[in-house]
Design a protein around this motif. Structure first.
Motif, PDB file in Angstrom:
ATOM      1  N   ILE A 269     -14.445  -7.995 -10.346  1.00  0.00           N
ATOM      2  CA  ILE A 269     -13.509  -7.537  -9.299  1.00  0.00           C
ATOM      3  C   ILE A 269     -13.353  -8.618  -8.227  1.00  0.00           C
ATOM      4  O   ILE A 269     -12.253  -8.892  -7.760  1.00  0.00           O
ATOM      5  N   ARG A 270     -14.454  -9.282  -7.888  1.00  0.00           N
ATOM      6  CA  ARG A 270     -14.339 -10.374  -6.909  1.00  0.00           C
ATOM      7  C   ARG A 270     -13.478 -11.506  -7.468  1.00  0.00           C
ATOM      8  O   ARG A 270     -12.610 -12.029  -6.783  1.00  0.00           O
ATOM      9  N   TYR A 271     -13.713 -11.879  -8.740  1.00  0.00           N
ATOM     10  CA  TYR A 271     -12.929 -12.964  -9.348  1.00  0.00           C
ATOM     11  C   TYR A 271     -11.449 -12.621  -9.431  1.00  0.00           C
ATOM     12  O   TYR A 271     -10.602 -13.511  -9.484  1.00  0.00           O
ATOM     13  N   ALA A 272     -11.133 -11.357  -9.470  1.00  0.00           N
ATOM     14  CA  ALA A 272      -9.720 -10.952  -9.538  1.00  0.00           C
ATOM     15  C   ALA A 272      -9.026 -11.102  -8.183  1.00  0.00           C
ATOM     16  O   ALA A 272      -7.871 -10.696  -8.030  1.00  0.00           O
ATOM     17  N   GLY A 273      -9.716 -11.662  -7.205  1.00  0.00           N
ATOM     18  CA  GLY A 273      -9.059 -12.024  -5.941  1.00  0.00           C
ATOM     19  C   GLY A 273      -9.132 -10.983  -4.839  1.00  0.00           C
ATOM     20  O   GLY A 273      -8.258 -10.901  -3.976  1.00  0.00           O
ATOM     21  N   LEU A 274     -10.195 -10.211  -4.859  1.00  0.00           N
ATOM     22  CA  LEU A 274     -10.311  -9.098  -3.904  1.00  0.00           C
ATOM     23  C   LEU A 274     -10.240  -9.523  -2.435  1.00  0.00           C
ATOM     24  O   LEU A 274      -9.436  -9.003  -1.667  1.00  0.00           O
ATOM     25  N   GLN A 275     -11.096 -10.459  -2.069  1.00  0.00           N
ATOM     26  CA  GLN A 275     -11.223 -10.772  -0.640  1.00  0.00           C
ATOM     27  C   GLN A 275      -9.910 -11.316  -0.059  1.00  0.00           C
ATOM     28  O   GLN A 275      -9.477 -10.903   1.015  1.00  0.00           O
ATOM     29  N   GLN A 276      -9.271 -12.211  -0.809  1.00  0.00           N
ATOM     30  CA  GLN A 276      -8.002 -12.794  -0.361  1.00  0.00           C
ATOM     31  C   GLN A 276      -6.944 -11.709  -0.177  1.00  0.00           C
ATOM     32  O   GLN A 276      -6.186 -11.704   0.794  1.00  0.00           O
TER      33      GLN A 276
ATOM     34  N   ALA B 288      -8.289   9.105 -23.854  1.00  0.00           N
ATOM     35  CA  ALA B 288      -6.833   8.976 -23.967  1.00  0.00           C
ATOM     36  C   ALA B 288      -6.118   9.964 -23.050  1.00  0.00           C
ATOM     37  O   ALA B 288      -6.694  10.953 -22.608  1.00  0.00           O
ATOM     38  N   GLY B 289      -4.870   9.668 -22.775  1.00  0.00           N
ATOM     39  CA  GLY B 289      -4.045  10.629 -22.026  1.00  0.00           C
ATOM     40  C   GLY B 289      -4.304  10.639 -20.540  1.00  0.00           C
ATOM     41  O   GLY B 289      -4.371  11.698 -19.917  1.00  0.00           O
ATOM     42  N   GLY B 290      -4.430   9.452 -19.946  1.00  0.00           N
ATOM     43  CA  GLY B 290      -4.781   9.391 -18.526  1.00  0.00           C
ATOM     44  C   GLY B 290      -3.628   9.110 -17.589  1.00  0.00           C
ATOM     45  O   GLY B 290      -2.455   9.119 -17.970  1.00  0.00           O
ATOM     46  N   ILE B 291      -3.994   8.842 -16.342  1.00  0.00           N
ATOM     47  CA  ILE B 291      -3.041   8.551 -15.267  1.00  0.00           C
ATOM     48  C   ILE B 291      -2.379   7.198 -15.538  1.00  0.00           C
ATOM     49  O   ILE B 291      -3.023   6.274 -16.033  1.00  0.00           O
ATOM     50  N   THR B 292      -1.103   7.076 -15.227  1.00  0.00           N
ATOM     51  CA  THR B 292      -0.403   5.815 -15.474  1.00  0.00           C
ATOM     52  C   THR B 292      -0.667   4.821 -14.342  1.00  0.00           C
ATOM     53  O   THR B 292      -1.210   5.172 -13.293  1.00  0.00           O
ATOM     54  N   TYR B 293      -0.216   3.602 -14.587  1.00  0.00           N
ATOM     55  CA  TYR B 293      -0.342   2.537 -13.590  1.00  0.00           C
ATOM     56  C   TYR B 293       0.366   2.935 -12.297  1.00  0.00           C
ATOM     57  O   TYR B 293      -0.209   2.885 -11.216  1.00  0.00           O
ATOM     58  N   ARG B 294       1.595   3.351 -12.400  1.00  0.00           N
ATOM     59  CA  ARG B 294       2.353   3.680 -11.188  1.00  0.00           C
ATOM     60  C   ARG B 294       1.839   4.960 -10.516  1.00  0.00           C
ATOM     61  O   ARG B 294       1.786   5.032  -9.284  1.00  0.00           O
ATOM     62  N   GLU B 295       1.479   5.959 -11.308  1.00  0.00           N
ATOM     63  CA  GLU B 295       0.940   7.185 -10.693  1.00  0.00           C
ATOM     64  C   GLU B 295      -0.300   6.875  -9.855  1.00  0.00           C
ATOM     65  O   GLU B 295      -0.480   7.417  -8.758  1.00  0.00           O
ATOM     66  N   SER B 296      -1.148   5.991 -10.380  1.00  0.00           N
ATOM     67  CA  SER B 296      -2.373   5.684  -9.634  1.00  0.00           C
ATOM     68  C   SER B 296      -2.042   4.906  -8.359  1.00  0.00           C
ATOM     69  O   SER B 296      -2.636   5.140  -7.313  1.00  0.00           O
TER      70      SER B 296
ATOM     71  N   LEU C 202       0.782   5.118  -6.669  1.00  0.00           N
ATOM     72  CA  LEU C 202       1.384   6.105  -5.760  1.00  0.00           C
ATOM     73  C   LEU C 202       0.299   6.885  -5.022  1.00  0.00           C
ATOM     74  O   LEU C 202       0.372   7.083  -3.805  1.00  0.00           O
ATOM     75  N   ALA C 203      -0.722   7.297  -5.766  1.00  0.00           N
ATOM     76  CA  ALA C 203      -1.827   8.047  -5.151  1.00  0.00           C
ATOM     77  C   ALA C 203      -2.505   7.209  -4.061  1.00  0.00           C
ATOM     78  O   ALA C 203      -2.778   7.705  -2.961  1.00  0.00           O
ATOM     79  N   MET C 204      -2.758   5.936  -4.358  1.00  0.00           N
ATOM     80  CA  MET C 204      -3.402   5.050  -3.360  1.00  0.00           C
ATOM     81  C   MET C 204      -2.510   4.909  -2.129  1.00  0.00           C
ATOM     82  O   MET C 204      -2.975   4.940  -0.989  1.00  0.00           O
ATOM     83  N   GLU C 205      -1.211   4.724  -2.357  1.00  0.00           N
ATOM     84  CA  GLU C 205      -0.264   4.557  -1.248  1.00  0.00           C
ATOM     85  C   GLU C 205      -0.232   5.803  -0.365  1.00  0.00           C
ATOM     86  O   GLU C 205      -0.174   5.705   0.863  1.00  0.00           O
ATOM     87  N   MET C 206      -0.311   6.973  -1.002  1.00  0.00           N
ATOM     88  CA  MET C 206      -0.271   8.212  -0.218  1.00  0.00           C
ATOM     89  C   MET C 206      -1.566   8.417   0.566  1.00  0.00           C
ATOM     90  O   MET C 206      -1.555   8.941   1.673  1.00  0.00           O
TER      91      MET C 206
ATOM     92  N   LEU D  58      -5.053  -1.779  -7.145  1.00  0.00           N
ATOM     93  CA  LEU D  58      -5.177  -0.437  -6.546  1.00  0.00           C
ATOM     94  C   LEU D  58      -5.788  -0.530  -5.144  1.00  0.00           C
ATOM     95  O   LEU D  58      -5.357   0.156  -4.225  1.00  0.00           O
ATOM     96  N   ILE D  59      -6.782  -1.393  -5.001  1.00  0.00           N
ATOM     97  CA  ILE D  59      -7.402  -1.578  -3.688  1.00  0.00           C
ATOM     98  C   ILE D  59      -6.343  -2.112  -2.704  1.00  0.00           C
ATOM     99  O   ILE D  59      -6.270  -1.672  -1.553  1.00  0.00           O
ATOM    100  N   GLY D  60      -5.488  -2.999  -3.186  1.00  0.00           N
ATOM    101  CA  GLY D  60      -4.393  -3.495  -2.351  1.00  0.00           C
ATOM    102  C   GLY D  60      -3.536  -2.349  -1.833  1.00  0.00           C
ATOM    103  O   GLY D  60      -3.296  -2.221  -0.624  1.00  0.00           O
ATOM    104  N   SER D  61      -3.093  -1.485  -2.720  1.00  0.00           N
ATOM    105  CA  SER D  61      -2.264  -0.344  -2.306  1.00  0.00           C
ATOM    106  C   SER D  61      -3.025   0.588  -1.371  1.00  0.00           C
ATOM    107  O   SER D  61      -2.482   1.084  -0.385  1.00  0.00           O
ATOM    108  N   LEU D  62      -4.279   0.807  -1.674  1.00  0.00           N
ATOM    109  CA  LEU D  62      -5.100   1.707  -0.856  1.00  0.00           C
ATOM    110  C   LEU D  62      -5.198   1.207   0.585  1.00  0.00           C
ATOM    111  O   LEU D  62      -5.241   1.994   1.525  1.00  0.00           O
ATOM    112  N   PHE D  63      -5.236  -0.131   0.745  1.00  0.00           N
ATOM    113  CA  PHE D  63      -5.397  -0.682   2.077  1.00  0.00           C
ATOM    114  C   PHE D  63      -4.078  -1.137   2.703  1.00  0.00           C
ATOM    115  O   PHE D  63      -4.081  -1.864   3.689  1.00  0.00           O
ATOM    116  N   GLY D  64      -2.961  -0.728   2.098  1.00  0.00           N
ATOM    117  CA  GLY D  64      -1.711  -0.906   2.832  1.00  0.00           C
ATOM    118  C   GLY D  64      -0.686  -1.866   2.270  1.00  0.00           C
ATOM    119  O   GLY D  64       0.339  -2.101   2.904  1.00  0.00           O
ATOM    120  N   GLU D  65      -0.898  -2.432   1.072  1.00  0.00           N
ATOM    121  CA  GLU D  65       0.151  -3.252   0.481  1.00  0.00           C
ATOM    122  C   GLU D  65       1.349  -2.371   0.183  1.00  0.00           C
ATOM    123  O   GLU D  65       1.196  -1.251  -0.300  1.00  0.00           O
TER     124      GLU D  65
END
Ligand SMILES: NC(=[NH2+])NCCC[C@H](N)C(=O)O
Ligand SMILES: [Mn+2]
Ligand SMILES: [Mn+2]
Length: 301
Positions: free
Chosen positions: A29-36, A245-253, A255-259, A291-298
């Motif tokens: 998760i850190r390598y995926a650019g979290l802090q930046q 199988a049969g989970g939440i989609t990329y956009r649904e998740s 949207l949830a973070m944004e809300m 998702l963390i980006g959206s959760l914190f306001g992107e």
């Protein structure tokens, strides 16, 4: 004014389940650019590094209904203390797993500050098993039960003996693999759950509106988001130990973070079960960071 200070806490723990590799989740998760990503949003970000995960005495472990109990107690005790320190200095804890057993320590630490905290639990599972009901012996299937005070006394009494959250302060979203004993607890304890059926039927917008309204009614003093990456469909997050199988989609998740962000209620978060060995080119960690980006306001524009 929203708190603009975040403390990242890594928990390289894989003792709550039996597939190796989830201990590398915090690095991925850190390598995926979290802090930046968070710095770009205007946050002051402190990386506290990782909680030490210490191996216990293998010979002393014989409880097949509580695998690696000693290790899980140790890591969660250290994590609880760390999380308490983070909230004391008024930073938002952002905890990176590791398997989901680490929610035991996170919630214990948070409970020192928040006496009526709400928990929003994104997961394919309910994680409401106890040593009596577990089909696997894996403690990552038990953190919610533990946090309402059920299960092994040494797990329920980390930092203090009281339950860390009230059953009615929990909302589970994305459930689709619920065990018999968990079903029973959901009914008898009045635990709120929006399974995939409700998400399909009502839509994520409605589910999140209801959830956030519910937390406002409860007058919670803090809201913790615990997101198991297996809540999403394995199509988007293949790097998890127990995909369903049969989970939440990329956009649904997203949207949830944004809300959640819009509600202004969130005071802490954790992202768990990222297993780089099972992943495809760090895809699951990339989704976690997005998702963390959206959760914190992107936002999109
Ligand atoms: N955090 C998780 N991925 N939990 C999966 C739990 C699976 C199953 N319910 C069990 O108790 O073993
Ligand atoms: Mn899960
Ligand atoms: Mn889980």
């Amino acid at each position: 004014m929203m708190n603009k200070k975040i403390s990242i806490v890594g928990v390289p723990c894989d003792y709550g389940q039996q597939r190796r590799g989830v201990d590398m989740g915090p690095s991925a998760i850190r390598y995926a650019g979290l802090q930046q990503r968070l710095t770009n949003l205007g946050y002051e970000v402190e990386d506290e590094g990782n909680i030490q995960v210490i191996e216990g005495d293998a010979a002393a472990q014989k409880d097949e209904k509580l695998l690696n109990l000693e290790e899980v107690i140790k890591v969660n005790t250290a994590l609880a203390e760390k999380v308490f320190n983070v909230v004391k200095k008024d930073y938002i804890p952002l905890v990176l797993g590791g398997d989901h057993s680490i929610a035991i320590g996170t919630l214990a630490g948070l409970s020192m500050k928040y006496k009526n905290q709400g928990v929003i639990w994104f997961d394919a599972h309910a994680d409401l098993n106890t040593p009596e009901t577990t089909p696997s012996g894996n403690i990552h299937g038990m953190p919610l039960a533990t946090s309402i005070g059920l299960g092994h006394q040494r797990l329920t009494s980390i930092l203090h003996a009281e339950p860390k959250i009230k059953a009615e302060n929990i909302v589970i979203i994305g459930g689709r693999s619920i065990d018999e004993g968990e079903r029973e607890l959901i009914k008898t304890r009045g635990i709120k759950i929006y399974t995939m059926h409700e998400i399909d039927r009502l839509g994520m917008t409605y589910v999140m509106e209801e959830t956030l309204k519910y937390f406002k009614q409860l007058q919670i003093d803090g809201l913790h988001l615990s997101l198991d990456l297996d809540a999403l469909d394995p199509l988007y997050t293949p790097g998890v130990g127990t995909p369903v199988a049969g989970g939440i989609t990329y956009r649904e998740s997203h949207l949830a973070m944004e809300m959640i962000q819009e509600s202004g209620l969130m005071t802490s978060a954790e992202f768990v079960e990222v297993n780089p060995i099972l992943d495809e080119r760090n895809k699951t960690a990339d989704v976690a960071v997005a998702l963390i980006g959206s959760l914190f306001g992107e936002t999109l524009v």
